[in-house]
Motif scaffolding. Structure first.
Motif, PDB file in Angstrom:
ATOM      1  N   GLU A  28     -17.311  59.255  36.081  1.00  0.00           N
ATOM      2  CA  GLU A  28     -17.534  58.448  34.885  1.00  0.00           C
ATOM      3  C   GLU A  28     -17.056  57.025  35.118  1.00  0.00           C
ATOM      4  O   GLU A  28     -17.688  56.062  34.688  1.00  0.00           O
ATOM      5  CB  GLU A  28     -16.797  59.080  33.700  1.00  0.00           C
ATOM      6  N   THR A  29     -15.921  56.865  35.793  1.00  0.00           N
ATOM      7  CA  THR A  29     -15.421  55.550  36.155  1.00  0.00           C
ATOM      8  C   THR A  29     -16.003  55.163  37.507  1.00  0.00           C
ATOM      9  O   THR A  29     -15.807  55.867  38.488  1.00  0.00           O
ATOM     10  CB  THR A  29     -13.887  55.547  36.255  1.00  0.00           C
ATOM     11  N   SER A  30     -16.739  54.048  37.552  1.00  0.00           N
ATOM     12  CA  SER A  30     -17.414  53.652  38.779  1.00  0.00           C
ATOM     13  C   SER A  30     -16.727  52.477  39.440  1.00  0.00           C
ATOM     14  O   SER A  30     -15.945  51.759  38.819  1.00  0.00           O
ATOM     15  CB  SER A  30     -18.875  53.295  38.480  1.00  0.00           C
ATOM     16  N   LEU A  31     -17.041  52.281  40.702  1.00  0.00           N
ATOM     17  CA  LEU A  31     -16.502  51.185  41.493  1.00  0.00           C
ATOM     18  C   LEU A  31     -17.637  50.449  42.176  1.00  0.00           C
ATOM     19  O   LEU A  31     -18.672  51.023  42.467  1.00  0.00           O
ATOM     20  CB  LEU A  31     -15.539  51.704  42.564  1.00  0.00           C
ATOM     21  N   ALA A  32     -17.421  49.180  42.427  1.00  0.00           N
ATOM     22  CA  ALA A  32     -18.380  48.400  43.202  1.00  0.00           C
ATOM     23  C   ALA A  32     -17.611  47.671  44.290  1.00  0.00           C
ATOM     24  O   ALA A  32     -16.423  47.380  44.148  1.00  0.00           O
ATOM     25  CB  ALA A  32     -19.118  47.398  42.304  1.00  0.00           C
ATOM     26  N   THR A  33     -18.286  47.368  45.390  1.00  0.00           N
ATOM     27  CA  THR A  33     -17.620  46.627  46.464  1.00  0.00           C
ATOM     28  C   THR A  33     -17.423  45.165  46.081  1.00  0.00           C
ATOM     29  O   THR A  33     -16.551  44.489  46.628  1.00  0.00           O
ATOM     30  CB  THR A  33     -18.437  46.707  47.762  1.00  0.00           C
ATOM     31  N   PHE A  34     -18.222  44.664  45.137  1.00  0.00           N
ATOM     32  CA  PHE A  34     -18.091  43.279  44.674  1.00  0.00           C
ATOM     33  C   PHE A  34     -17.007  43.191  43.605  1.00  0.00           C
ATOM     34  O   PHE A  34     -16.914  44.057  42.734  1.00  0.00           O
ATOM     35  CB  PHE A  34     -19.421  42.795  44.100  1.00  0.00           C
ATOM     36  N   GLN A  35     -16.173  42.173  43.690  1.00  0.00           N
ATOM     37  CA  GLN A  35     -15.106  41.988  42.701  1.00  0.00           C
ATOM     38  C   GLN A  35     -14.997  40.520  42.330  1.00  0.00           C
ATOM     39  O   GLN A  35     -15.111  39.620  43.177  1.00  0.00           O
ATOM     40  CB  GLN A  35     -13.765  42.469  43.251  1.00  0.00           C
TER      41      GLN A  35
ATOM     42  N   LEU B 242     -12.375  47.968  36.706  1.00  0.00           N
ATOM     43  CA  LEU B 242     -11.413  47.307  37.573  1.00  0.00           C
ATOM     44  C   LEU B 242     -12.051  46.372  38.583  1.00  0.00           C
ATOM     45  O   LEU B 242     -11.415  45.963  39.544  1.00  0.00           O
ATOM     46  CB  LEU B 242     -10.561  48.358  38.302  1.00  0.00           C
ATOM     47  N   ASN B 243     -13.306  46.012  38.348  1.00  0.00           N
ATOM     48  CA  ASN B 243     -13.948  45.063  39.241  1.00  0.00           C
ATOM     49  C   ASN B 243     -13.917  43.629  38.705  1.00  0.00           C
ATOM     50  O   ASN B 243     -14.420  42.713  39.351  1.00  0.00           O
ATOM     51  CB  ASN B 243     -15.391  45.476  39.524  1.00  0.00           C
ATOM     52  N   SER B 244     -13.343  43.448  37.527  1.00  0.00           N
ATOM     53  CA  SER B 244     -13.103  42.114  36.964  1.00  0.00           C
ATOM     54  C   SER B 244     -11.660  42.079  36.494  1.00  0.00           C
ATOM     55  O   SER B 244     -11.276  42.855  35.613  1.00  0.00           O
ATOM     56  CB  SER B 244     -14.039  41.832  35.783  1.00  0.00           C
ATOM     57  N   ILE B 245     -10.864  41.198  37.091  1.00  0.00           N
ATOM     58  CA  ILE B 245      -9.433  41.160  36.786  1.00  0.00           C
ATOM     59  C   ILE B 245      -8.973  39.724  36.615  1.00  0.00           C
ATOM     60  O   ILE B 245      -9.410  38.825  37.344  1.00  0.00           O
ATOM     61  CB  ILE B 245      -8.610  41.843  37.910  1.00  0.00           C
ATOM     62  N   LEU B 246      -8.096  39.524  35.656  1.00  0.00           N
ATOM     63  CA  LEU B 246      -7.377  38.263  35.509  1.00  0.00           C
ATOM     64  C   LEU B 246      -5.946  38.490  35.952  1.00  0.00           C
ATOM     65  O   LEU B 246      -5.328  39.491  35.574  1.00  0.00           O
ATOM     66  CB  LEU B 246      -7.404  37.800  34.051  1.00  0.00           C
TER      67      LEU B 246
ATOM     68  N   SER C  70      -6.600  52.180  44.713  1.00  0.00           N
ATOM     69  CA  SER C  70      -7.373  51.460  45.719  1.00  0.00           C
ATOM     70  C   SER C  70      -7.917  50.146  45.191  1.00  0.00           C
ATOM     71  O   SER C  70      -7.895  49.131  45.877  1.00  0.00           O
ATOM     72  CB  SER C  70      -8.527  52.343  46.208  1.00  0.00           C
ATOM     73  N   VAL C  71      -8.410  50.141  43.959  1.00  0.00           N
ATOM     74  CA  VAL C  71      -8.982  48.926  43.415  1.00  0.00           C
ATOM     75  C   VAL C  71      -7.901  47.893  43.127  1.00  0.00           C
ATOM     76  O   VAL C  71      -8.086  46.698  43.366  1.00  0.00           O
ATOM     77  CB  VAL C  71      -9.791  49.231  42.136  1.00  0.00           C
ATOM     78  N   ILE C  72      -6.752  48.327  42.615  1.00  0.00           N
ATOM     79  CA  ILE C  72      -5.641  47.397  42.439  1.00  0.00           C
ATOM     80  C   ILE C  72      -5.269  46.777  43.787  1.00  0.00           C
ATOM     81  O   ILE C  72      -4.932  45.608  43.880  1.00  0.00           O
ATOM     82  CB  ILE C  72      -4.420  48.106  41.829  1.00  0.00           C
TER      83      ILE C  72
END
Length: 384
Positions: A25-32, A269-273, A368-370
């Motif tokens: 349900e929670t997806s990831l992308a290589t682009f961040q 988690l692919n857009s972070i401030l 991993s994304v963090i």
């Protein structure tokens, strides 16, 4: 040094798990996309606001496959950096630079031997880099970096800059940042990213600022390369007067929108401030207007236990180095006033940290994304 390479290692884990992650349900992308604010009250007294677009896929940040493979397989290249930073290296004035960092050969004895080896290795790559980026940089010098106080304060490695880094420096005429960003982003970013808004639009707008500078980095890591396009704006001698932090004011926008590139799924988690404060004296976060997300400690890192809600994770939230990460949850945009917080004042009453650890794949992915996010936080680019 160990921490940053641990983070790079986790990026490799993420790459290996991406196919499985897409089935969740929670997806990831290589682009961040990441927005970053550094408030340096300790050393430079400057505030730096930046936008970084990053990927490990050469389909999303497009460099020739042959060049990427050649860089990785050489094993001597630790980074290639293209920048129009002022005085990108000692002795360079009013010129843009291509900097090729080469691992020092233990067999080289003396400065002359180090310089000759570095120049020879870098010469194998400069023509390919020039062709890929439509530049004509010429050899300037070989520079051995000395220790950098800011790199130490930010806990960076020597991959980009810092003690022990050996750089072959190539220079070219200085180019206006706005036109350089337009040119490089058109070369590197596919239209499906450039036309989908998000942090890219903020970077494009920031590129017109007086003190805006651009940096593009290629960093080989195991069987992939970390590719990063970063637009930074410095606000000189302003850090000491900042006690209330409004990140979007420094990014010259009233709203932080995520890229529509992520609209096909849930990519929280692919857009972070991220905000970092360096202070000569201990301080703390206070008066946070937005949410603070419940978290738990995993290997010394605060990891969110709820990623559908927007909010901050402050880790640490007090001391001489404060770091806050804001994630969007299910939100597509965040208003300027929702992101303001202060330094000093009453300490935070943070949500209770969960004591149980969810062993599901989602939590592993979060770590991993963090890690990917942390990697870009530390790559500010070249410092004089």
């Amino acid at each position: 040094m160990q921490k940053i390479w641990f983070l790079f290692g986790l990026i490799g884990v993420l790459i290996g798990m991406t196919g499985y992650a897409y089935s969740q349900e929670t997806s990831l992308a290589t682009f961040q996309e990441t927005a970053q604010i550094i408030i340096d009250k300790s050393i430079s007294q400057n505030v730096t606001a930046s936008i970084a677009l990053q990927s490990t896929s050469i389909q999303e940040i497009q460099i020739p496959a042959e060049l990427e493979q050649k860089i990785r397989e050489d094993r001597r290249i630790t980074a290639i950096v293209v920048t129009n930073e002022n005085h990108c290296i000692l002795g360079v004035f009013d010129e843009s630079c291509i900097i090729i960092n080469v691992a020092r050969d233990p067999e080289d004895k003396g400065i002359l031997a180090i310089q000759n080896t570095t120049k020879r290795v870098a010469s194998l790559f400069i023509d390919d880099v020039n062709q890929a980026l439509d530049t004509e940089a010429k050899f300037h010098s070989v520079f051995i970096q000395s220790e950098d106080e800011t790199s130490k304060a930010l806990e960076t490695s020597g991959t980009i800059s810092g003690k022990g880094t050996v750089s072959a420096v190539y220079t070219m005429p200085m180019e206006d940042t706005a036109s350089m960003y337009e040119k490089i982003s058109a070369l590197l970013l596919p239209r499906e990213i450039r036309d989908r808004g998000g942090f890219y639009d903020i970077a494009k707008n920031l590129s017109k600022e007086e003190n805006a500078k651009i940096t593009f980095s290629i960093i080989p890591i195991e069987n992939k390369s970390l590719l990063q396009l970063k637009l930074s704006v410095d606000y000189p001698n302003t850090a000491s007067s900042i006690n209330e932090i409004s990140p979007l004011e420094l990014l010259k926008t009233n709203e932080l929108k995520r890229s529509e590139y992520f609209s096909s799924g849930f990519y929280p988690l692919n857009s972070i401030l991220q905000v970092v404060v360096l202070s000569p004296e201990s301080t703390n976060v206070s008066d946070v207007r937005g949410n603070i997300i419940p978290s738990q400690l995993v290997d010394g890192e605060k990891i969110p236990t709820e990623i559908t809600k927007e909010g901050w994770i402050f880790d640490p939230e007090q001391g001489k180095r404060i770091q806050g990460k804001f994630i969007f949850g299910e939100r597509k945009s965040i208003d300027k006033n929702e992101l303001i917080f202060s330094l000093g004042g009453s300490q935070l009453s943070t949500p209770k940290i969960e004591t149980s650890f969810d062993e599901s794949i989602v939590i592993v992915i979060i770590i991993s994304v963090i890690a990917i996010g942390a990697a870009i936080y530390y790559l500010k680019g070249y410092r004089k």
